[in-house]
Design an enzyme around this catalytic site. Structure first.
Site, PDB file in Angstrom:
ATOM      1  N   ASP A  92     -91.957 -24.759 -12.802  1.00 23.08           N
ATOM      2  CA  ASP A  92     -92.023 -25.153 -14.221  1.00 23.08           C
ATOM      3  C   ASP A  92     -91.680 -23.978 -15.143  1.00 23.08           C
ATOM      4  O   ASP A  92     -92.292 -22.926 -15.083  1.00 23.08           O
ATOM      5  CB  ASP A  92     -93.434 -25.665 -14.552  1.00 23.08           C
ATOM      6  CG  ASP A  92     -93.848 -26.800 -13.620  1.00 23.08           C
ATOM      7  OD1 ASP A  92     -92.957 -27.545 -13.159  1.00 23.08           O
ATOM      8  OD2 ASP A  92     -95.056 -26.915 -13.338  1.00 23.08           O
ATOM      9  N   ASP A 103     -89.774 -19.789  -9.154  1.00 24.98           N
ATOM     10  CA  ASP A 103     -90.869 -20.522  -9.755  1.00 24.98           C
ATOM     11  C   ASP A 103     -90.333 -21.899 -10.164  1.00 24.98           C
ATOM     12  O   ASP A 103     -89.114 -22.084 -10.286  1.00 24.98           O
ATOM     13  CB  ASP A 103     -91.372 -19.735 -10.966  1.00 24.98           C
ATOM     14  CG  ASP A 103     -92.359 -20.529 -11.771  1.00 24.98           C
ATOM     15  OD1 ASP A 103     -93.324 -21.029 -11.176  1.00 24.98           O
ATOM     16  OD2 ASP A 103     -92.149 -20.669 -12.992  1.00 24.98           O
TER      17      ASP A 103
END
Ligand SMILES: [Zn+2]
Length: 427
Positions: free
Chosen positions: A251, A249
């Site tokens: 952020d 992922d």
């Protein structure tokens, strides 16, 4: 192209054998190349030889002992990296050919690259990849479809964020390219021949792949390659073999989550990100970012802004000698009815996590075995994505640290941060 002089390899070659004959794990570089071609059914080989070329002839002869048929072209004067192409047409049997430089060691799924070349109806396809020193490398600038827009010389001032995309020295060329090369003239492949094709708007493409291909033109690089051969790292990277990936992922996992990140200035790597990715890069796992960026659908920014952020991410990582194998993002969002929204992207899609479109696309592109791969993220959406795709999952306690609680899922691992996650996965 086996005419190189190899002054940097003099410690090994003693100027008695040509550079492509320098041994790697007891076998000349050129023979490693011929082996890889033959294994995949490429048995017509033309060797362009020059300095000490008779040593190459003595070793390979007509190729019968190596399972291939070899013809030779002798350069009487050095013709640069492309001048010899003018002599190829009478010897070519097909409509296109692989062009390989004599100092690169590779293990590439050739059929996959050729499929790309044909699908794009390309006149020239360059094998491109990220490397560990993009800051002092010539870069290839491609558009989203892979079409080459220009070359960015390492001598240019680079005061902007760039993709880590480097030419590996391995090509597929249409035979018509040879006819553009004047006889007995020194021609540079990239600066003259390919650049003129691009300027004319011809279909020149970059084939982006995580497979192993490296210039082994120095003593240190040969030693490193020998270790990578011995450990099986080189063969395992070939896309004919099932790959493993660590999907990351963005952020809150790779970079700090300071609210929504939709402007380049807001992007700041997590402190441990560089070390974590360095470990992935040498592990044999692919490092691939998969991120939802509904900021586009919400009208906070444009696709180009997300791409700029990603170029910043690549530049920052590249400065530290690490790289991502791919970056995928979903710009969509399903809920309509906000004043500033961008209706083009306000649609349900198959790529928004926890849906698995991005992971599936990568699995197809890189022959990834999802069941032997991992999804790492800071939200239950990431964990659910991994469950949906059949990967193993790790939740990191940075960013949202799982507090979104959108899904009632339990990850295989709960980790302090990305580095901890990578350490545990590799253990
Ligand atoms: Zn989407």
């Amino acid at each position: 192209m086996a005419g190189g002089k190899g002054t940097r390899l003099r410690a090994i070659t003693d100027d008695e054998i040509p550079k492509p004959m320098a041994p790697v794990a007891g076998k000349p570089i050129l023979e490693w190349q011929v082996d890889c071609l033959r294994r995949q059914g490429i048995t017509d080989v033309i060797m362009v030889i020059g300095h000490l070329g008779h040593k190459i002839r003595e070793h390979f002869g007509n190729g019968a002992d190596f399972g291939v048929s070899i013809q030779y072209i002798e350069e009487t004067a050095p013709l640069g990296t492309a001048g010899a192409l003018s002599m190829l047409p009478p010897l070519l049997t097909g409509d296109n050919f692989f062009l390989v430089f004599g100092d690169v060691l590779f293990d590439i799924d050739l059929a996959r690259m050729e499929q790309f070349h044909r699908k794009k109806s390309a006149i020239a396809t360059l094998f491109v990849h990220p490397n560990v020193h993009p800051f002092d490398s010539d870069l290839v600038v491609c558009d989203e479809s892979g079409r080459v827009e220009k070359f960015d010389s390492k001598h240019n001032v680079r005061d902007y964020w760039y993709h880590n995309c480097v030419n590996a020295g391995f090509y597929i060329l249409d035979r018509s390219v040879c006819e553009r090369v004047p006889e007995n003239t020194k021609v540079d492949l990239e600066k003259e021949l390919l650049s003129s094709l691009i300027d004319e708007g011809q279909a020149v493409y970059g084939y982006h792949s995580p497979e192993y291909i490296k210039d082994v033109g120095t003593v240190e690089r040969i030693q490193k390659a020998e270790n990578e051969l011995a450990s099986g790292f080189i063969g395992r990277r070939c896309l004919s073999q099932k790959q493993r990936a660590i999907f990351l992922d963005r952020d809150g996992t790779l970079n700090r989550k300071n609210g929504l990140v939709y402007q380049e200035e807001q992007f700041e790597l997590e402190l441990c990100a560089v070390e974590a990715i360095r470990k992935i890069n040498v592990s044999g796992y692919l490092a691939i970012v998969v991120t939802n960026q509904p900021v586009v659908a919400r009208g906070l920014c444009e696709i180009e802004d997300v791409e700029l952020i990603h170029r910043k991410m690549e530049t920052l990582l590249g400065r530290e000698g690490v790289y991502l194998d791919d970056i995928r993002f979903c710009p969509h969002h399903p809920d309509k009815g906000y004043p500033e929204e961008n209706p083009v992207y306000k649609i349900p899609c198959h790529c928004r996590k926890p849906d698995i479109g991005m992971l599936e696309d990568c699995a197809a592109a890189y022959n990834i075995d999802l069941s032997r791969s991992w999804m790492v993220g800071d939200t239950t959406v990431d964990v659910q994505t991994g469950k949906n795709a059949g990967t193993k999952t790790a939740l990191v306690l940075t960013g949202d640290a799982g507090t979104d609680k959108k899904y009632d899922v339990i990850p295989e691992l709960v980790c302090k941060d990305l580095l901890d996650a990578v350490d545990q996965i590799l253990k």
